[in-house]
Motif scaffolding. Structure first.
Motif, PDB file in Angstrom:
ATOM      1  N   UNK A  87     -22.325   4.901 -12.117  1.00  0.00           N
ATOM      2  CA  UNK A  87     -22.675   3.629 -11.478  1.00  0.00           C
ATOM      3  C   UNK A  87     -21.451   2.722 -11.437  1.00  0.00           C
ATOM      4  N   UNK A  91     -23.138  -0.560  -2.189  1.00  0.00           N
ATOM      5  CA  UNK A  91     -23.728  -1.229  -3.350  1.00  0.00           C
ATOM      6  C   UNK A  91     -25.236  -1.006  -3.395  1.00  0.00           C
ATOM      7  N   UNK A  92     -25.908  -1.235  -2.260  1.00  0.00           N
ATOM      8  CA  UNK A  92     -27.372  -1.150  -2.255  1.00  0.00           C
ATOM      9  C   UNK A  92     -27.823   0.297  -2.364  1.00  0.00           C
ATOM     10  N   UNK A 110     -26.099   3.356  -2.974  1.00  0.00           N
ATOM     11  CA  UNK A 110     -25.697   4.223  -4.084  1.00  0.00           C
ATOM     12  C   UNK A 110     -26.056   3.631  -5.431  1.00  0.00           C
ATOM     13  N   UNK A 111     -25.596   2.380  -5.672  1.00  0.00           N
ATOM     14  CA  UNK A 111     -25.859   1.805  -6.993  1.00  0.00           C
ATOM     15  C   UNK A 111     -27.322   1.436  -7.165  1.00  0.00           C
ATOM     16  N   UNK A 112     -27.909   0.872  -6.097  1.00  0.00           N
ATOM     17  CA  UNK A 112     -29.239   0.306  -6.251  1.00  0.00           C
ATOM     18  C   UNK A 112     -30.364   1.302  -6.092  1.00  0.00           C
ATOM     19  N   UNK A 113     -30.141   2.389  -5.345  1.00  0.00           N
ATOM     20  CA  UNK A 113     -31.260   3.302  -5.097  1.00  0.00           C
ATOM     21  C   UNK A 113     -30.999   4.695  -5.655  1.00  0.00           C
ATOM     22  N   UNK A 148     -28.645   5.987  -7.660  1.00  0.00           N
ATOM     23  CA  UNK A 148     -28.372   6.107  -9.085  1.00  0.00           C
ATOM     24  C   UNK A 148     -29.586   5.736  -9.930  1.00  0.00           C
ATOM     25  N   UNK A 149     -30.431   4.811  -9.419  1.00  0.00           N
ATOM     26  CA  UNK A 149     -31.662   4.497 -10.148  1.00  0.00           C
ATOM     27  C   UNK A 149     -32.533   5.742 -10.229  1.00  0.00           C
TER      28      UNK A 149
END
Lengths: 165, 345
Positions: A32, A55-56, A58-61, A63-64
């Motif tokens: 992340x 950001x939205x 990869x990091x937000x969806x 990787x979650x």
């Protein structure tokens, strides 16, 4: 330029941390952070839209979801299968081959004369949209069909078989 | 010039930050007062006149409680959980325009911390990041109930983010810009508010905002009847306080985003016909904006004391089978209407 080198160093550092930490949840968290440094790279390139989408998505969806799966699996050091010496040796050789290939291709690229963008504001959302929907409309539509196919496939895989057959 | 700019932004950031914290603090009192009002009782009224010192008393109590980190917990991530939750809650208000320009002497001051041209997406990204706080806290507690809460929070926020993003796409087709400043500026007066052109989108957005804030009827991550306390079962003292605080800050910020996107932000009816100077219009506009925000916060609390909690499968059905198709239909409808309007008007 020094800012770029600093961020690039951080990207590589955290990327190495991803594969060297033992705990899978830590790995995902380092990944992340690696993606976050990519976002900073995009901002340095004045590509704000790409930065925020990275950001939205990869990091937000994505990787979650990774974290989600890992938390459910609850992997520990004990459950990790021991790899044999042969597998480790093959992995090392394959990795070295990849490194040599990448080094060779980078050398051919001539990094010393970088491409200068004609329009430095190309990464802003309205310019990007115009380029995507005018110049590259066909590839854009085709990639959307590809994504749709992948989505249908995923739904089909996740669907339970009817019990009465 | 450069130092003046930095000082100006610094003062603005400080004001916004303090206001956010004070409003979040008093939302806890307001929540209990509204609960009292709904249930025909007084609510807290012992600490100070009308109980206005109650949040201070609560805060003080949080600080003096014993702080427990469970022996089996993952210590660094256990601390990182509430930290991420509160930081992401606080930074999401950076792109909201609180008012028009103030002119002091010959300086024109924009009442917005940062005007980036992908403002809405920034808010989305930060909201998406907020779920890490809950997930890490729940996982690091090393407790089955916490883990269940964390997993519920993750799947809920991802499911509702899709519908939320789709409802925003329809709005963007009308406004033609991603910058929140421009979107609010377009809604001057009363008839130009986006709620009149995007009513369906607004309903979808509100529903998703409730789900993203983990508010009733979507508060399954902390469902106390099934999961003890959900993701914060193992938390005590100020760490628990930070989780609760971040929830109230999120509520405040999402109220601000909703009023900025759909209810005209700082615009108020007849603002151009009053004949007032620019500074007065700005000041009244800021007050109008906060009035709208408080109305939304009251709405959040009203729903909390009105509706029961969803069952988990109902939550998923609502998100995937009702809201997403509705949002897509809204996009198509908006596209058709825009096309007809552009061709025949």
């Amino acid at each position: 330029m020094s800012l770029f080198y600093f961020i690039a160093f951080l990207s590589i550092f955290f990327a190495v941390m991803v594969i060297t930490t033992k705990n899978p949840v830590h790995s995902v968290l380092y990944l992340v952070i690696t993606f976050f440094t990519f976002t900073v790279h995009y901002i340095l390139l004045n590509a704000q839209f790409l930065a925020v989408v990275n950001f939205i998505v990869y990091m937000g969806a994505i990787m979650v979801l990774f974290l989600f799966v890992l938390m459910l699996l609850n992997l520990n050091k004990e459950t990790e299968p021991m790899k044999s010496v042969l597998v480790k040796a093959i992995g090392t050789i394959a990795g070295m081959c990849l490194l040599v290939t990448i080094a060779g291709s980078v050398k051919v690229l001539e990094v010393s004369n970088p491409v200068v963008l004609k329009n430095p504001e190309i990464g802003l959302v309205d310019n990007l949209g115009k380029v995507l929907f005018k110049e590259f409309l066909l590839p854009f539509e085709i990639s959307s069909i590809l994504l749709l196919t992948a989505m249908v496939g995923a739904v089909l895989l996740a669907k339970k078989e009817p019990k009465d057959i | 010039m450069e130092t003046a700019f930095i000082i100006e932004k610094f003062v603005l950031i400080t004001i916004v930050f303090v206001l956010t914290l004070v409003i979040a603090m008093y939302s806890t009192l307001a929540e209990r007062k509204v609960a009292g009002f709904m249930q025909d009782r007084n609510g807290p009224d012992r600490a100070g006149p009308f109980g206005i010192l109650q949040p201070l008393a609560d805060g003080g109590k949080f600080f003096f409680k014993e702080e427990i980190i469970p022996a089996g917990a993952h210590k660094s991530l256990f601390i990182a959980g509430p930290t991420i939750a509160i930081i992401t809650a606080c930074i999401s208000s950076a792109v909201i325009p609180w008012g028009q320009q103030l002119t002091i002497g010959d300086r024109v001051i924009d009442l917005q911390v940062a005007d980036i041209n992908v403002g809405i997406l920034y808010v989305f990204g930060v909201i998406a990041l907020g779920v890490y706080g809950i997930m890490l806290g729940g996982w690091a507690s090393n407790n089955k109930f916490s883990l269940m809460g964390a997993i519920r929070a993750a799947s809920q926020s991802i499911s509702y983010e899709i519908a939320m993003g789709l409802s925003i796409i329809a709005l963007l087709m009308v406004t033609q810009t991603l910058s929140i400043k421009d979107i609010v500026a377009q809604q001057s007066g009363f008839v130009n508010w986006n709620i009149w052109v995007q009513p369906l989108g607004f309903i979808i957005f509100v529903t998703c905002a409730f789900a993203e804030c983990n508010r009733v009827p979507f508060d399954l991550p902390e469902c106390e009847t099934e999961l003890v306390g959900g993701y914060h079962t193992e938390y005590s003292s100020m760490k628990l306080g930070l989780y609760m605080f971040s929830e109230y800050i999120n509520m405040f910020v999402s109220s601000a985003v909703m009023s900025a996107l759909y209810f005209g932000g700082y615009n108020f009816p007849f603002m151009n016909d009053l004949g007032l100077s620019q500074n007065w219009i700005t000041i009244i506009g800021v007050l109008a904006f906060f009035l709208k925000i408080f109305a939304f916060i009251f709405f959040f609390m009203w729903i909390r004391w009105t509706l029961p909690r969803f069952r988990y499968d109902q939550l998923m059905n609502l998100g995937w089978k009702i809201l997403i198709p509705l949002a897509i239909a809204n996009i198509v409808l908006t596209g058709i209407i825009t096309l007809i309007k552009d061709t025949y008007w």
